[in-house]
Design a protein around this motif. Structure first.
Motif, PDB file in Angstrom:
ATOM      1  N   LEU A   1       0.829  -1.198   0.000  1.00  0.00           N
ATOM      2  CA  LEU A   1       0.000   0.000   0.000  1.00  0.00           C
ATOM      3  C   LEU A   1       0.869   1.256   0.000  1.00  0.00           C
ATOM      4  O   LEU A   1       0.614   2.211  -0.754  1.00  0.00           O
ATOM      5  CB  LEU A   1      -0.923   0.000   1.209  1.00  0.00           C
ATOM      6  N   SER A   2       1.902   1.269   0.829  1.00  0.00           N
ATOM      7  CA  SER A   2       2.769   2.436   0.939  1.00  0.00           C
ATOM      8  C   SER A   2       3.580   2.663  -0.333  1.00  0.00           C
ATOM      9  O   SER A   2       3.640   3.780  -0.857  1.00  0.00           O
ATOM     10  CB  SER A   2       3.702   2.271   2.136  1.00  0.00           C
ATOM     11  N   THR A   3       4.195   1.600  -0.837  1.00  0.00           N
ATOM     12  CA  THR A   3       5.053   1.722  -2.019  1.00  0.00           C
ATOM     13  C   THR A   3       4.278   2.213  -3.226  1.00  0.00           C
ATOM     14  O   THR A   3       4.801   2.992  -4.052  1.00  0.00           O
ATOM     15  CB  THR A   3       5.692   0.358  -2.338  1.00  0.00           C
ATOM     16  N   ASN A   4       3.021   1.802  -3.332  1.00  0.00           N
ATOM     17  CA  ASN A   4       2.229   2.154  -4.512  1.00  0.00           C
ATOM     18  C   ASN A   4       1.289   3.334  -4.272  1.00  0.00           C
ATOM     19  O   ASN A   4       0.477   3.654  -5.143  1.00  0.00           O
ATOM     20  CB  ASN A   4       1.433   0.936  -4.969  1.00  0.00           C
ATOM     21  N   GLY A   5       1.422   3.976  -3.123  1.00  0.00           N
ATOM     22  CA  GLY A   5       0.628   5.164  -2.851  1.00  0.00           C
ATOM     23  C   GLY A   5      -0.869   4.904  -2.850  1.00  0.00           C
ATOM     24  O   GLY A   5      -1.654   5.733  -3.325  1.00  0.00           O
TER      25      GLY A   5
END
Length: 529
Positions: free
Chosen positions: A397-401
């Motif tokens: 979730l974080s890496t792909n915004g």
């Protein structure tokens, strides 16, 4: 969920110095011929924008009956504007259940349906398809943990009465597997007893238990008036189930092979629930529902599909170190690696198509539950026991915004509202005041009837306050009351509400709004409304 008892929970709190004490009304209820042919009611489920599942069971006169009947779908509640109809045949091979996947429907439309068989008509049900395009609002109820002998299903009755719902999510523990006298409310012994009287093992056992639950009038009304989207948890098969076994499955005591019992449970579930399955033995219940440009609803299976065996507590201990080598093993999974990959695909697809919200419907608590600021855990059956799998999800979730994520959870017989973050006790990772570091929010449904971790409201309030004190990510906790949740989605915000019923010991129509929390789009964090 049975991994931690009340006594163990209180012992864990006491050990850290935190616990001071232990711990269409007439159509539905008075329908003509209901008892003659349709004693288990009607239901609908798994709505899409152009189709929906219709369900019923025709009560046979003899087990070798082959019953033919008719179904109709109408745009009006008097069933005069019929827009689709057809015939069905049912028999003992599916325990006289009927499932119709009605197609070519209008998006976002309300429909009414009815079955006919043996000269009798069923109650008229109401259902609704999902909308497409620009969607400004969607409201759903979510519930879990409905143990028949523990109380009256008053929460289902209140859900049935609501006129503002688009659908209902059931997040598991729809039935319980225990024998007569096991896991019961002493006040209701002899009043809400289960059949069969044994712990359910065979296909016939599971069918009988589902049929018992479907005989409850409050549950029938909720099904009749709202489409359901359901997933199983453990008690639809056996307590603390995983892909190759269960805590409450004992082959050495004559309960047979797990894969046979699991197959029996899956088949009965597919027969008795309004779920879109490819076959009666279809055990793939993870699936996605698109709600226009507003949201994607992604239903997961954290129980039977790919879950590895839970980490074991040492004898006499009620907490497990978070650095336990089993817990930290990155090869273990709660979903199974294939479902993990599927989930990532759905999340990415949801973002790229421009959906505002992603709603995950699943079984066990995702937020960290600890009385030691994260050094130990209380329940290895939930995501805490599969920490690397949770970290993989948060990292994706974080890496792909990918923001605006909402998780709906059942299992733990209590109400919780949580910020989801990689480490709620590390200020460099999570700021509870601003919401920095939040991957999403979680609403955990109270049980319909199953008992919570606290024996009374006063003790529950004390324990909840203690947990809130050491858990900055937990914004609301109630460890005692039963009820259900409501989630309201708009492009601007998501609002979660907890409704608690007054009692489960008697039929009662009283409920109260216990809490309301919101997450503004683009913020990811929870705030009191």
């Amino acid at each position: 969920m049975r991994s931690i008892s009340r006594r163990e929970f209180v012992a864990a709190l006491s050990a850290t110095g935190l616990a001071a004490s232990p711990w269409l009304a007439a159509q539905g209820r008075d329908a003509v011929d209901r008892d003659a042919a349709f004693s288990h009611g009607v239901a609908s489920g798994d709505p899409l924008h152009d189709r929906v599942i219709l369900w019923t069971r025709v009560t046979p006169r003899k087990l070798d009956d082959v019953i033919e009947g008719r179904w109709r779908l109408s745009s009006d509640p008097t069933m005069k504007q019929v827009c689709s109809s057809g015939w069905f045949t049912t028999d003992i091979t599916c325990d006289f259940t009927v499932k119709i996947d009605v197609t070519h429907l209008e998006a976002g439309a309300t429909y009414y349906y009815q079955f006919e068989a043996r000269g009798a008509r069923s109650p008229i049900g109401r259902t609704k398809t999902l909308p497409v395009g620009g969607v400004n609002s969607l409201k759903l109820a979510f519930a879990s943990c409905s143990n028949f002998p523990y109380g009256y299903f008053n929460a289902y009755g209140r859900i049935a009465e609501r006129q503002d719902l688009d659908l209902v999510l059931h997040l598991g523990d729809y039935i319980y597997e225990y024998p007569l006298g096991g896991y019961v409310n002493p006040a209701l012994v002899g009043i809400r007893d289960v059949v069969p009287v044994n712990e359910i093992l065979t296909l016939s056992d599971y069918r009988l238990r589902h049929a018992l639950y479907k005989s409850d009038r409050d549950l029938q009304e909720a099904h009749r008036l709202h489409p359901f989207i359901c997933v199983w948890d453990d008690h639809e098969s056996a307590n603390d189930a995983w892909k190759d076994g269960a805590e409450n499955h004992n082959p050495h005591e004559g309960e047979g092979e797990w894969h046979i019992r699991k197959r029996n449970a899956v088949r009965a579930y597919n027969e008795y629930m309004p779920i879109r399955s490819t076959s009666r033995n279809d055990d793939k219940i993870y699936r996605r529902f698109r709600i226009g440009n507003l949201a994607d609803l992604i239903m997961l299976d954290t129980r039977l599909h790919g879950r590895d065996l839970q980490a074991a507590f040492k004898t006499g201990e009620s907490q497990l170190p978070t650095n336990d080598p089993v817990v930290t093993d990155p090869s273990r999974s709660l979903l199974g690696l294939d479902q993990e990959q599927w989930l990532e695909q759905q999340l990415w697809s949801s973002k790229t198509r421009g959906a505002r919200w992603r709603v995950l419907g699943q079984q066990v608590m995702m937020a960290q539950l600890s009385t030691s600021f994260g050094t130990t855990m209380l329940n290895a059956d939930q995501w805490d026991g599969y920490a690397p799998a949770r970290a993989r999800l948060y990292d994706f979730l974080s890496t792909n915004g990918i923001g605006n994520n909402v998780v709906l959870t059942g299992d733990i017989h209590s109400s919780w509202a949580n910020d989801l973050t990689a480490n709620p006790w590390d200020p460099s990772v999570y700021n509870p005041a601003t919401g920095s570091g939040v991957a999403g929010v979680e609403f955990v449904a109270p049980a319909v009837t199953s008992p919570g971790p606290a024996p009374d409201a006063a003790t529950a309030a004390v324990l909840a306050g203690q947990l809130r004190f050491i858990s900055p990510h937990m914004k609301y906790i109630d460890l005692y009351r039963r009820g259900y949740g409501v989630l309201h989605l708009t492009p601007q915000r998501v609002t979660g509400e907890f409704y608690h019923v007054a009692t489960i010991d008697t039929p009662d129509g009283t409920e109260s709004l216990a809490a309301r929390l919101v997450s503004e789009a683009g913020n990811n964090a929870l705030q009191q409304a």
